[in-house]
Each structure stands twice: as structure tokens, then as C-alpha cells.
Motif scaffolding. Structure first.
Motif, PDB file in Angstrom:
ATOM      1  N   ASN A 141      38.195  34.829 -25.448  1.00 25.72           N
ATOM      2  CA  ASN A 141      38.930  36.005 -24.973  1.00 25.72           C
ATOM      3  C   ASN A 141      38.048  37.256 -24.895  1.00 25.72           C
ATOM      4  N   SER A 142      36.747  37.050 -24.689  1.00 29.23           N
ATOM      5  CA  SER A 142      35.847  38.206 -24.576  1.00 29.23           C
ATOM      6  C   SER A 142      36.169  38.978 -23.297  1.00 29.23           C
ATOM      7  N   PRO A 143      35.854  40.283 -23.268  1.00 26.20           N
ATOM      8  CA  PRO A 143      36.142  41.081 -22.067  1.00 26.20           C
ATOM      9  C   PRO A 143      35.513  40.471 -20.803  1.00 26.20           C
ATOM     10  N   ALA A 144      34.296  39.954 -20.936  1.00 22.01           N
ATOM     11  CA  ALA A 144      33.642  39.355 -19.757  1.00 22.01           C
ATOM     12  C   ALA A 144      34.452  38.172 -19.242  1.00 22.01           C
ATOM     13  N   ASN A 145      34.981  37.349 -20.165  1.00 15.28           N
ATOM     14  CA  ASN A 145      35.776  36.191 -19.748  1.00 15.28           C
ATOM     15  C   ASN A 145      37.101  36.611 -19.120  1.00 15.28           C
ATOM     16  N   ILE A 146      37.708  37.655 -19.713  1.00 15.71           N
ATOM     17  CA  ILE A 146      38.982  38.125 -19.167  1.00 15.71           C
ATOM     18  C   ILE A 146      38.777  38.610 -17.738  1.00 15.71           C
ATOM     19  N   ALA A 147      37.696  39.363 -17.514  1.00 18.53           N
ATOM     20  CA  ALA A 147      37.434  39.880 -16.170  1.00 18.53           C
ATOM     21  C   ALA A 147      37.184  38.742 -15.185  1.00 18.53           C
ATOM     22  N   ALA A 148      36.390  37.750 -15.608  1.00 21.86           N
ATOM     23  CA  ALA A 148      36.072  36.639 -14.704  1.00 21.86           C
ATOM     24  C   ALA A 148      37.326  35.829 -14.383  1.00 21.86           C
ATOM     25  N   THR A 149      38.177  35.614 -15.387  1.00 22.62           N
ATOM     26  CA  THR A 149      39.404  34.850 -15.157  1.00 22.62           C
ATOM     27  C   THR A 149      40.343  35.627 -14.246  1.00 22.62           C
ATOM     28  N   GLN A 150      40.377  36.954 -14.457  1.00 18.17           N
ATOM     29  CA  GLN A 150      41.205  37.799 -13.598  1.00 18.17           C
ATOM     30  C   GLN A 150      40.760  37.681 -12.143  1.00 18.17           C
ATOM     31  N   TYR A 151      39.450  37.556 -11.947  1.00 18.50           N
ATOM     32  CA  TYR A 151      38.926  37.376 -10.583  1.00 18.50           C
ATOM     33  C   TYR A 151      39.525  36.116  -9.953  1.00 18.50           C
ATOM     34  N   MET A 152      39.587  35.013 -10.745  1.00 21.96           N
ATOM     35  CA  MET A 152      40.154  33.759 -10.235  1.00 21.96           C
ATOM     36  C   MET A 152      41.610  33.963  -9.824  1.00 21.96           C
ATOM     37  N   VAL A 153      42.381  34.673 -10.702  1.00 26.71           N
ATOM     38  CA  VAL A 153      43.799  34.907 -10.423  1.00 26.71           C
ATOM     39  C   VAL A 153      43.947  35.758  -9.160  1.00 26.71           C
ATOM     40  N   ASP A 154      43.124  36.804  -9.056  1.00 28.58           N
ATOM     41  CA  ASP A 154      43.243  37.703  -7.909  1.00 28.58           C
ATOM     42  C   ASP A 154      42.838  37.026  -6.604  1.00 28.58           C
ATOM     43  N   LEU A 155      41.809  36.191  -6.673  1.00 30.53           N
ATOM     44  CA  LEU A 155      41.358  35.468  -5.489  1.00 30.53           C
ATOM     45  C   LEU A 155      42.532  34.703  -4.880  1.00 30.53           C
ATOM     46  N   LEU A 156      43.359  34.150  -5.766  1.00 28.41           N
ATOM     47  CA  LEU A 156      44.496  33.337  -5.329  1.00 28.41           C
ATOM     48  C   LEU A 156      45.708  34.197  -4.962  1.00 28.41           C
ATOM     49  N   HIS A 157      46.102  35.105  -5.874  1.00 28.36           N
ATOM     50  CA  HIS A 157      47.389  35.764  -5.687  1.00 28.36           C
ATOM     51  C   HIS A 157      47.294  37.121  -4.986  1.00 28.36           C
ATOM     52  N   GLU A 158      46.223  37.868  -5.229  1.00 31.98           N
ATOM     53  CA  GLU A 158      46.154  39.186  -4.610  1.00 31.98           C
ATOM     54  C   GLU A 158      45.521  39.098  -3.227  1.00 31.98           C
ATOM     55  N   HIS A 159      44.316  38.492  -3.193  1.00 28.69           N
ATOM     56  CA  HIS A 159      43.622  38.414  -1.897  1.00 28.69           C
ATOM     57  C   HIS A 159      44.132  37.267  -1.044  1.00 28.69           C
ATOM     58  N   ARG A 160      44.687  36.255  -1.678  1.00 33.22           N
ATOM     59  CA  ARG A 160      45.186  35.072  -0.990  1.00 33.22           C
ATOM     60  C   ARG A 160      44.101  34.385  -0.160  1.00 33.22           C
ATOM     61  N   TYR A 161      42.876  34.370  -0.663  1.00 31.31           N
ATOM     62  CA  TYR A 161      41.810  33.671   0.039  1.00 31.31           C
ATOM     63  C   TYR A 161      41.807  32.179  -0.298  1.00 31.31           C
ATOM     64  N   ALA A 162      42.543  31.809  -1.339  1.00 28.59           N
ATOM     65  CA  ALA A 162      42.654  30.393  -1.698  1.00 28.59           C
ATOM     66  C   ALA A 162      44.087  29.942  -1.407  1.00 28.59           C
ATOM     67  N   PRO A 163      44.285  28.672  -1.018  1.00 26.12           N
ATOM     68  CA  PRO A 163      45.654  28.187  -0.776  1.00 26.12           C
ATOM     69  C   PRO A 163      46.399  28.001  -2.091  1.00 26.12           C
ATOM     70  N   ASP A 164      47.730  28.110  -2.056  1.00 27.45           N
ATOM     71  CA  ASP A 164      48.538  27.867  -3.266  1.00 27.45           C
ATOM     72  C   ASP A 164      48.224  26.491  -3.842  1.00 27.45           C
ATOM     73  N   SER A 165      47.958  25.552  -2.929  1.00 26.71           N
ATOM     74  CA  SER A 165      47.760  24.166  -3.357  1.00 26.71           C
ATOM     75  C   SER A 165      46.481  23.979  -4.165  1.00 26.71           C
ATOM     76  N   ILE A 166      45.646  25.007  -4.243  1.00 29.68           N
ATOM     77  CA  ILE A 166      44.424  24.872  -5.048  1.00 29.68           C
ATOM     78  C   ILE A 166      44.803  24.510  -6.483  1.00 29.68           C
ATOM     79  N   LEU A 167      46.029  24.882  -6.878  1.00 30.94           N
ATOM     80  CA  LEU A 167      46.469  24.622  -8.249  1.00 30.94           C
ATOM     81  C   LEU A 167      46.812  23.158  -8.494  1.00 30.94           C
ATOM     82  N   ASN A 168      46.901  22.328  -7.429  1.00 31.12           N
ATOM     83  CA  ASN A 168      47.017  20.887  -7.685  1.00 31.12           C
ATOM     84  C   ASN A 168      45.822  20.127  -7.164  1.00 31.12           C
ATOM     85  N   MET A 169      44.751  20.832  -6.811  1.00 32.05           N
ATOM     86  CA  MET A 169      43.628  20.131  -6.194  1.00 32.05           C
ATOM     87  C   MET A 169      42.692  19.520  -7.217  1.00 32.05           C
TER      88      MET A 169
END
Lengths: 418, 298
Positions: A215-243
Motif C-alpha cells: 500500500n505504498s504511495p507509489a503503488n497506490i498511484a500506479a494502481t490508480q492509473y490502471m483503474v483510470d485507464l479503464l474507467h476514466e479514459h476508457r482506453y481499455a474495454p470493459d471485458s479486459i476484466l475477464n481477459m
């Protein structure tokens, strides 16, 4: 057969102690290492005709093989003498006493020749317990034709990946076309992904002192990037979560994604003659977050070979293990069967020019990182499960990234303290 | 019965009978009773796989831990929800199919065979086929939905918590309705024709026939089908294992799948045994409820 080999074989036959033929059982799947197994066995038989090796072809489905090993090894079965195991089992099996430490059996320089990142995966209490046979890491595949079309450079950082995804998805004007795909189903591959992202931000599973710090700040930021890539920017398909790896590969192969982050084995199907993206893609190292150029971001997997401590013939097993994983065998397996060597020196061999792709993969492996399976030992399956659940919870927005990683940190600490 | 074995001949017959039955009893004890007892024993203690540490009795420790484990309650909830959703649908479909197949029409043999097909194929195989059809990006359902313009974004069938559960129920109903139908069909064929003829003379409609004659006489077969299928549903494993692997997150993780992960991934056989024993009790309770409610009305 070369004349020298015949001479050696004859000499061995003449000098072999009669009636004391040694028998070893090797357990390894028939697909993972492909034709290399058969060839290695034939080569070994040439120089050691008095040792007969029985090849026990175990399942290529890791879960099934694992079950088989768990039952056999926990019952202290003396066979197999030598067996292939997934990189993430090495730490656990070593801790459970199911792998013989190789220190006393193999020459130090034999062990030292292997990729140091990979060796850490089988090092428990400072002792190496298994040797990496072949490896596969995750790489960053991109559509070179699209980057060219939009005048973009190959993205080096995650920030650049966002920009490039924006330009390409807006330009392609296809709602079924995505910027980024990867294996984000709740599988080991997701944990590998998370390690690549977090290490690329100067974080990782452990902090600099070797303490668990998910739960280090660096990890939180990197994980947030993954979430944003999917939900905010929508550059990844929803289905990436079952890929799983091949689901992501298929989408990329259909020409419906600009970037793909999975293991190197997808290179062969992607470049096959009937592949729509053949000749239109290339790969690079996994990106990093700005300012972390030196980060090790290539999460590596692969298979190891180890010796059963209950084997009745450990010396012969060690000799066989050394031969099976040796430089020459790895070089042929690379050139002929496209299996990535685990001895870095092999990549510099002139013959590797015949295996261009692997040679380029090899550069990424210098930036290798492995899952924390050695440090967590027999608790690794639980730790991995906790991490997969935490990242999945964050990606499904069931929890905030911070909560998910804080919970994971607490759970892992509890598991390791148990 | 004691009097019947007094004569030497009877005694010999009795012994012969015992001799024939004993091997079977021994085998059944070995392969059925022993593992069940072993599971119960395991769940009350700690032991190591290789026997290097002796078994230690710890009482209800694992059960207490289980009660504190959120994931266990989730798995129990998932299992009960799945059973509650799939069994009624399977029953309705099964009765419908059975009544249909009981009629005489051309190609009845082929129709019966076709209906049995989903049930005859291995679950793992079926499930993988369905996983392809559910696939968000290149699956059949989304191709149809997108091309017909029903939706403009692909539906994430197996990636949404509610949809994943419903998708799993659909596969179960598709697969096992035919099993229900088979048992009920056998029941239908044992109903004497005369009853219907009598009913028709009394001026019964087809619906009345079904309600007053068919359904009451099907109670036995329905009970059998319900018990077998509910047991199956309560231990469902291949379906979530192959379709969703329990996901998204743990939305479709059944008790069996959870127990499997605890035992084979985490190698915690004692804790896993406790899960299995609870599952056993749930199935036992369910069977009792069925038998009591359906038998009492007789």
C-alpha cells in the motif's frame, strides 16, 4: 551421431559398472518445453548411456500438475527424481522440503550462470533450490503501422501511452477499437501486470528494506492509473476484466487494439501467415512512469527444474539436471523451438541471430522482476490470491484503490505472521 | 427373522447370502464411509499432509474461523442463490419438455435424443462452449445484440456480478432441464391411459387433466429429480470453475469452488474439510425438507 559422441558413448559403455544401470524419472509436460525435451533426452543418452531416463509426461495444465506433485511429494514419494515446476511454486516447494538444495550437488559456477532475477524465485534461506529451464515474461506489443499513421513514437512511459491511445482511438473512430488490452481477469497474470505497473513507478511488493509494502504511495498511484485507464479514459474495454492472455491476444490480432501487454508466447500466433496484424506490430519493454527509467518492469514467469529430496539417486539427478539446462541445450531450444533461455550469455551467442525475436526479448529480461514467491514461500498462493482480489476489487471499483491495497497489506501481514 | 435362521439349511443360506454381500459392503465402506468420516475427523483437528506432525484435536476451531470468514458466507450465499434460481426453472422446463416428448409426433425419437444431448456432454465441455458465446468482444450473443442494434456497447456478460450469476443459471438450466425431463418422462409413461380416458368422459379440459391427474401422479418422480438436481446444484463446481472461475471478484464462487481453492491452492485441508462438512449439512437439510414437504401431503 558425431564420431566423438560415438567414441564417448562406447567408452562410457565399456567403463560403466555392469548391472548397476541407474534409472531416473523425469516429470515434465510434453508441450511447455516442446520438442526440446525429447532432443535433450537423446543428447543425454548419447553421453550417459548407462543412465536410463523415464519421461513421465505430466499435464500441461499447471493446476493439475501441481495437484499431482502436492500429493506425491507430501507422501515422500522417491519419484520423480527430477521434475519441472512453475516459477511460483519454487519458493513454496522449497520451504515445504520438496526440493533438494542444489548448492552441494552442482558446481557454483553452473548456478551462477543463470539469470539472477529468476534465481531469486527459487532461493530460500540463501540456497538455490531449482534451476530455471526456460522463461517467458510480459512485453509491450504495439501496432507499428498505427503509430506510423499518426506520427507517434513508441511510448516509453505510461503517460505517453495515454496520449498515444487518445490520438489513435480518436483517429480510428471505431467504438470497437481500444487503446490498451491485457490480461486483467483474476489470474496470476493480473498480479504480474500489477507488479509491472507498480515497479515501473518505483514501487513493488516489497520496499527497499524488504518489507511487504503493497500500500505504498507509489503503488497506490500506479494502481490508480490502471483503474483510470479503464474507467476514466476508457482506453481499455470493459471485458479486459475477464481477459486471460489469449483473449487479449485475439482482440489485438483482430486489429482492435493499439497496445497489448502479455507474455512473449503470443508473438508466434501474432506473426503467423494468416494473422491480420502480421508485419504490422512490434514490441518493446513494458513502459514505466516518468522518472523511473531504470525500473525493472518485465515480470517474468517460466518453468524450473528441481530435484526431489527423496530421490534415491541425487548425484545422477544433479548431473542430469546440469546437462538438461546447460548452455548448448538452451541455445538449440531457442533457435529451433523458440524457448527463451535463462542463461543470459546464450543471448549473446552468434547463433542467436537465427532467433531475432528471442534475442530482443532477452534485452527485456535484463529488466526482470519475479513474483514474491520465494519470500512468501508456502504462503505464496494465499498472498497471490489476496493481491488478485485486491486489484480486482479496485478495478471493479468495489473498493477505492487505497482501501483495497490497505486491506491487502493487513491481510498479507496477518498471513505471514501466522 | 431370528426364527428363520434356526434350521441348519436356513443358517447356511443366510451365511451364503452374507458371503455374497460382504465384499460389496466392504468396498462401499472403503470408498464411501471412510472418506466421509475422514473429512469430519480432519475438520476437527490439525494435521500435516505427510503425517510428519501428528493429528491434533482442536474442536470447533475451524468452524469458528469459518463463521468469521466473509468469503465463506459469500460462497454459501452464491451456492444458495444459484440453487434457488436454477432449480425452479429447470423443473418448469423439465415438466414442459417431458409432456411435449410424451406426445406422439413424427421424429419423436430424434427429438428425445436431441433433448438429452446437452445433459450427455461433459459439463466442462459445455461450459467452455458457453464461455465463448458469452465472450464480450467476439461472442455470439454480443454479435447478435450489436448487429441488431439492441445495444451499442458490448454487454459484459461474465464481467458483471449480476449478469455473471444469471449467465451461469442459464447454462445450468439449458444443460440439466433434460435430466429433469428424462425422469419425469419415465413417470409420465407409467400413468395408466385409463385415467385420462375416464377424465375425458367426465369432460375434463387438457389443463384439468394435467392438474388433477398428471401432476399428482408425478409427485414421486419430481421428488427424485428435485433431490438429485438440488444436490448437484449445491455442489456445483465445473460450471463456475470453467465459466467464470468464481468471478467477477467472488460473485459466482460456489462452496465447492471455494473449498477446492482452500485445499489445493492454499493446501489447508483441515479448514477445507470444515467447508465440506458444512456443505454436507446444507445438502442433508435440503433433502430432508424436500422429503418432508412432498411426502406429508400423501
Amino acid at each position: 551421431m558425431k564420431p566423438t559422441a560415438i567414441a564417448l558413448a562406447t567408452a562410457a559403455m565399456l567403463t560403466a559398472v555392469p548391472a548397476m544401470a541407474e534409472d531416473l524419472v523425469l516429470s515434465i509436460g510434453s508441450r511447455g518445453y516442446g520438442p526440446a525435451v525429447e532432443r535433450n533426452l537423446a543428447r543425454y543418452a548419447e553421453v550417459n548411456p548407462d543412465v536410463s531416463i523415464e519421461w513421465n509426461k505430466v499435464s500441461d495444465v499447471p493446476g493439475e500438475t501441481r495437484k499431482l506433485y502436492v500429493t506425491g511429494l507430501s507422501a515422500k514419494s522417491p519419484t520423480p527424481d527430477v521434475y519441472a515446476l512453475d516459477v511460483i511454486w519454487a519458493g513454496e516447494f522449497a520451504q515445504r522440503g520438496w526440493l533438494e538444495p542444489l548448492g552441494g550437488l552442482l558446481a557454483d559456477e553452473t548456478i551462477a550462470a543463470f539469470n539472477p532475477s529468476l534465481l531469486t524465485a527459487s532461493t530460500v534461506d540463501g540456497k538455490v533450490h531449482a534451476l530455471p529451464l526456460y522463461t517467458d515474461g510480459i512485453h509491450f506489443f504495439y501496432r507499428s503501422d498505427l503509430l506510423e499513421k499518426y506520427g507517434l513514437d513508441v511510448p516509453k512511459t505510461w503517460e505517453e501511452v495515454l496520449e498515444a491511445s487518445k490520438t489513435i482511438t480518436e483517429g480510428e473512430k471505431n467504438p470497437q477499437f481500444y487503446g490498451f488490452v491485457s490480461m486483467w481477469a483474476k489470474i496470476e497474470g493480473l498480479f504480474m501486470n500489477w507488479l509491472a505497473f507498480t515497479n515501473g513507478n518505483g514501487g513493488g511488493f516489497y520496499d527497499a528494506d524488504g518489507n511487504v509494502a503493497v500500500n505504498s504511495p507509489a503503488n497506490i498511484a500506479a494502481t490508480q492509473y490502471m483503474v483510470d485507464l479503464l474507467h476514466e479514459h476508457r482506453y481499455a474495454p470493459d471485458s479486459i476484466l475477464n481477459m486471460r492472455p489469449d483473449d487479449a491476444r485475439t482482440l489485438f490480432q483482430q486489429g482492435r487494439a493499439a497496445f497489448l501487454m502479455v507474455q512473449g508466447f503470443v508473438h508466434a500466433p501474432l506473426s503467423a501467415d494468416d494473422s491480420p496484424v502480421a508485419g504490422k506490430f512490434d514490441f518493446a519493454r513494458i513502459p514505466y512512469f516518468e522518472g523511473n527509467e531504470d525500473a525493472n518492469t518485465t515480470t517474468m514467469g517460466g518453468w524450473f527444474l528441481g530435484i526431489n529430496p527423496n530421490s534415491e539417486n541425487k548425484e545422477a539427478a544433479a548431473e542430469f539436471l546440469t546437462h538438461f539446462t546447460a548452455y548448448e541445450q538452451q541455445l538449440t531450444a531457442a533457435v529451433e523451438d523458440n524457448r527463451a533461455p535463462t542463461i543470459p550469455a546464450v543471448y549473446d551467442d552468434p547463433k542467436m541471430s537465427e532467433a531475432e525475436v528471442l534475442a530482443k526479448f532477452g534485452k527485456n529480461y535484463d529488466l526482470g522482476v519475479v513474483r514474491p514467491s520465494a519470500g512468501t514461500g508456502s504462503n505464496y498462493p494465499k498472498v497471490s490470491e489476496i493481491m488478485q482480489l485486491a486489484v480486482t476489487n479496485a478495478l471493479h471499483r468495489q473498493k477505492t484503490v487505497e482501501d483495497a491495497l490497505n486491506d491487502a497489506q493487513a491481510e498479507i501481514e496477518a498471513v505471514l505472521a501466522d | 427373522m431370528t426364527t428363520s435362521v434356526t434350521s441348519p439349511l436356513d443358517r447356511r443360506r443366510h451365511l451364503t447370502g452374507m458371503a455374497f454381500v460382504t465384499p460389496t459392503l466392504l468396498v462401499i465402506t472403503a470408498i464411501l464411509v471412510y472418506p466421509i468420516l475422514q473429512s469430519i475427523v480432519l475438520s476437527f483437528g490439525t494435521s500435516s499432509l505427510d503425517g510428519s506432525e501428528p493429528y491434533q484435536f482442536v474442536g470447533l476451531k475451524h468452524y469458528a474461523a469459518l463463521a468469521q470468514t466473509e468469503r465463506f458466507w459469500n460462497a454459501l450465499g452464491v451456492t444458495l442463490t444459484f440453487t434457488a434460481l436454477s432449480i425452479p426453472l429447470e423443473l418448469i422446463m423439465g415438466i414442459g419438455l417431458a409432456v411435449l416428448l410424451n406426445e406422439s409426433f413424427r421424429g419423436k425419437g430424434i427429438a428425445r435424443l436431441a433433448v438429452l444431448f446437452p445433459w450427455a456432454l461433459p459439463t466442462a465441455l459445455n461450459t467452455l462452449m458457453w464461455r465463448w458465446m458469452y465472450n464480450t468482444d467476439y461472442g455470439l450473443f454480443n454479435a447478435v445484440a450489436l448487429q441488431s442494434g439492441v445495444v451499442d456497447r458490448p454487454i459484459n456478460w461474465l464481467g458483471d456480478e449480476t449478469l455473471a450469476m444469471l449467465s451461469m443459471v442459464v447454462v445450468a438450466v439449458w444443460k440439466t432441464s433434460s435430466f429433469m425431463a428424462l425422469i419425469i418422462l419415465a413417470g409420465l409413461q407409467s400413468i395408466p391411459r385409463e385415467l385420462y380416458e375416464a377424465g375425458r368422459m367426465d369432460g375434463m379440459t387438457r389443463w384439468q387433466e394435467f392438474r388433477e391427474i398428471t401432476l399428482p401422479l408425478l409427485k414421486g418422480p419430481i421428488l427424485v429429480a428435485l433431490i438429485i438436481r438440488s444436490m448437484d446444484a449445491l455442489r456445483t463446481f465445473e460450471l463456475p470453475f470453467n465459466l467464470t472461475d468464481g468471478g467477477p471478484v467472488t460473485a459466482t464462487e460456489s462452496l465447492s469452488l471455494y473449498a477446492y481453492k482452500v485445499m489445493f491452492d492454499f493446501i489447508e485441508f483441515n479448514f477445507g474439510a470444515a467447508i465440506v462438512v458444512v456443505q454436507f449439512l446444507v445438502i442433508f437439510a435440503m433433502s430432508l425438507i424436500y422429503i418432508l414437504t412432498l411426502r406429508n401431503k400423501d
